[in-house]
Enzyme design. Structure first.
Site, PDB file in Angstrom:
ATOM      1  N   ASP A  45      23.135  27.566  18.749  1.00  0.00           N
ATOM      2  CA  ASP A  45      23.020  26.274  18.079  1.00  0.00           C
ATOM      3  C   ASP A  45      22.221  26.400  16.783  1.00  0.00           C
ATOM      4  O   ASP A  45      21.264  27.172  16.715  1.00  0.00           O
ATOM      5  CB  ASP A  45      22.330  25.277  19.018  1.00  0.00           C
ATOM      6  CG  ASP A  45      22.497  23.846  18.579  1.00  0.00           C
ATOM      7  OD1 ASP A  45      23.364  23.568  17.714  1.00  0.00           O
ATOM      8  OD2 ASP A  45      21.744  22.987  19.074  1.00  0.00           O
TER       9      ASP A  45
ATOM     10  N   ASN B 227      23.804  26.420  13.401  1.00  0.00           N
ATOM     11  CA  ASN B 227      24.502  26.941  12.219  1.00  0.00           C
ATOM     12  C   ASN B 227      24.546  25.922  11.085  1.00  0.00           C
ATOM     13  O   ASN B 227      24.331  26.261   9.914  1.00  0.00           O
ATOM     14  CB  ASN B 227      25.941  27.340  12.586  1.00  0.00           C
ATOM     15  CG  ASN B 227      25.995  28.542  13.498  1.00  0.00           C
ATOM     16  OD1 ASN B 227      25.034  29.278  13.648  1.00  0.00           O
ATOM     17  ND2 ASN B 227      27.140  28.735  14.135  1.00  0.00           N
ATOM     18  N   GLY B 228      24.872  24.673  11.427  1.00  0.00           N
ATOM     19  CA  GLY B 228      24.986  23.639  10.401  1.00  0.00           C
ATOM     20  C   GLY B 228      23.668  23.354   9.712  1.00  0.00           C
ATOM     21  O   GLY B 228      23.611  23.223   8.481  1.00  0.00           O
TER      22      GLY B 228
ATOM     23  N   THR C   4      34.928  21.789  24.386  1.00  0.00           N
ATOM     24  CA  THR C   4      36.048  20.850  24.355  1.00  0.00           C
ATOM     25  C   THR C   4      35.701  19.635  23.499  1.00  0.00           C
ATOM     26  O   THR C   4      36.595  18.972  22.962  1.00  0.00           O
ATOM     27  CB  THR C   4      36.394  20.383  25.783  1.00  0.00           C
ATOM     28  OG1 THR C   4      35.199  19.964  26.457  1.00  0.00           O
ATOM     29  CG2 THR C   4      37.030  21.522  26.573  1.00  0.00           C
TER      30      THR C   4
ATOM     31  N   ASN D 103      34.013  19.835  20.702  1.00  0.00           N
ATOM     32  CA  ASN D 103      33.962  20.218  19.285  1.00  0.00           C
ATOM     33  C   ASN D 103      35.221  19.835  18.508  1.00  0.00           C
ATOM     34  O   ASN D 103      35.221  19.867  17.272  1.00  0.00           O
ATOM     35  CB  ASN D 103      33.722  21.723  19.144  1.00  0.00           C
ATOM     36  CG  ASN D 103      32.292  22.131  19.444  1.00  0.00           C
ATOM     37  OD1 ASN D 103      32.026  23.278  19.802  1.00  0.00           O
ATOM     38  ND2 ASN D 103      31.354  21.201  19.328  1.00  0.00           N
ATOM     39  N   TRP D 104      36.297  19.470  19.211  1.00  0.00           N
ATOM     40  CA  TRP D 104      37.500  19.018  18.521  1.00  0.00           C
ATOM     41  C   TRP D 104      37.242  17.732  17.738  1.00  0.00           C
ATOM     42  O   TRP D 104      38.030  17.360  16.867  1.00  0.00           O
ATOM     43  CB  TRP D 104      38.638  18.780  19.520  1.00  0.00           C
ATOM     44  CG  TRP D 104      39.160  20.033  20.157  1.00  0.00           C
ATOM     45  CD1 TRP D 104      38.948  20.445  21.428  1.00  0.00           C
ATOM     46  CD2 TRP D 104      39.969  21.049  19.538  1.00  0.00           C
ATOM     47  NE1 TRP D 104      39.569  21.659  21.654  1.00  0.00           N
ATOM     48  CE2 TRP D 104      40.213  22.046  20.516  1.00  0.00           C
ATOM     49  CE3 TRP D 104      40.513  21.207  18.259  1.00  0.00           C
ATOM     50  CZ2 TRP D 104      40.976  23.182  20.259  1.00  0.00           C
ATOM     51  CZ3 TRP D 104      41.270  22.348  18.014  1.00  0.00           C
ATOM     52  CH2 TRP D 104      41.492  23.312  18.989  1.00  0.00           C
TER      53      TRP D 104
END
Length: 255
Positions: A28, A30-31, A74, A76-77
């Protein structure tokens, strides 16, 4: 039946629970790492792939035998389509660029999660990774892609129900150990440690069943900055813990 191949049985280390150390990581941050550098989120995801490579390399030297990483949930879509496309592209690039090295170094790769909705080129990469590494046993890498623990548990329950319906099993045959065999993570040693980076303190629908008696270490480090030293720090904390699995020490009187 659970998603994910059965080739795990071909990796001898994968089934040797007595000497196994199974670590799971929620990668967790990255952003936030990219935002701090005034870059787009994809920049952080690319740096996160580099961090994963460093962590996998260090893990074996630190005594880890099995590692499960959360690559894409699931949920993250729901992210912007461009970011989802970039994430899938990074996974494909990681497999294509590193598969030769992983295979050569004895790493057995398994990718779990729902296959529905995944692009054809990603499915091809998954198949290639499984086939190329199925006989390896030095280290086991499991990647959770398009994975959600609640959905995995539901699918496992449906699989067992179908066996009862067909007369292959009875309701009383279902035990916690038996049920684990219907999950996509079947065949792995017990999960020992869950690490989450970036300072967040939640499981985010990751390995809910498997983490029943795992230890948790939350680290205030964004994933792209992760490396062998960070993993060692988490393992040092893990080894300081006393794991009783619901029991108490001999002679100890509970308060």
């Amino acid at each position: 039946m659970p998603s994910g191949p059965d080739h795990i049985a071909e990796g001898k280390a994968a089934l040797d629970g007595s000497k196994a150390l199974h670590v799971a990581i929620i990668m967790d941050g990255n952003g936030r790492w990219a935002k701090a550098r005034h870059q787009i989120r994809t920049f952080g995801h690319k740096a996160g792939v580099d961090a994963l490579k460093k962590t996998i390399t260090a893990a074996g030297d630190l005594g880890v035998t099995h590692m499960t990483v959360f690559a894409f949930s699931t949920e993250n879509w729901r992210r912007p389509a461009a970011e989802v496309s970039d994430l899938m592209g990074l996974l494909k690039a990681f497999i294509r660029s590193d598969l030769d090295r992983l295979a050569r170094e004895g790493v057995c790769v398994r990718i779990i999660g729902q296959r529905d909705g995944l692009p054809a080129d990603i499915l091809s990469c998954i198949h290639d990774a499984h086939e190329r590494t199925r006989h390896n046993s030095r280290f086991f890498l499991q990647v959770a892609l398009n994975y959600g623990a609640q959905a995995d548990i539901v699918e496992g329950a449906k699989a067992f129900a179908r066996r009862v319906q067909s007369g292959e099993a009875r309701i009383d045959d279902l035990t916690p150990d038996a049920f684990g065999g219907f999950l996509s993570t079947h065949g792995l040693p017990t999960l020992d440690l869950v690490i989450r980076t970036s300072g967040e303190h939640r499981l985010s629908n990751f390995l809910l069943w498997e983490a029943a008696y795992a230890e948790f270490v939350f680290q205030d480090i964004l994933w792209p900055d992760y490396d062998g030293a960070a993993l060692k720090a988490a393992l040092d904390e893990f080894y300081r813990r006393e794991r009783r699995f619901g029991a108490v020490e001999a002679g100890h009187v509970p308060a």
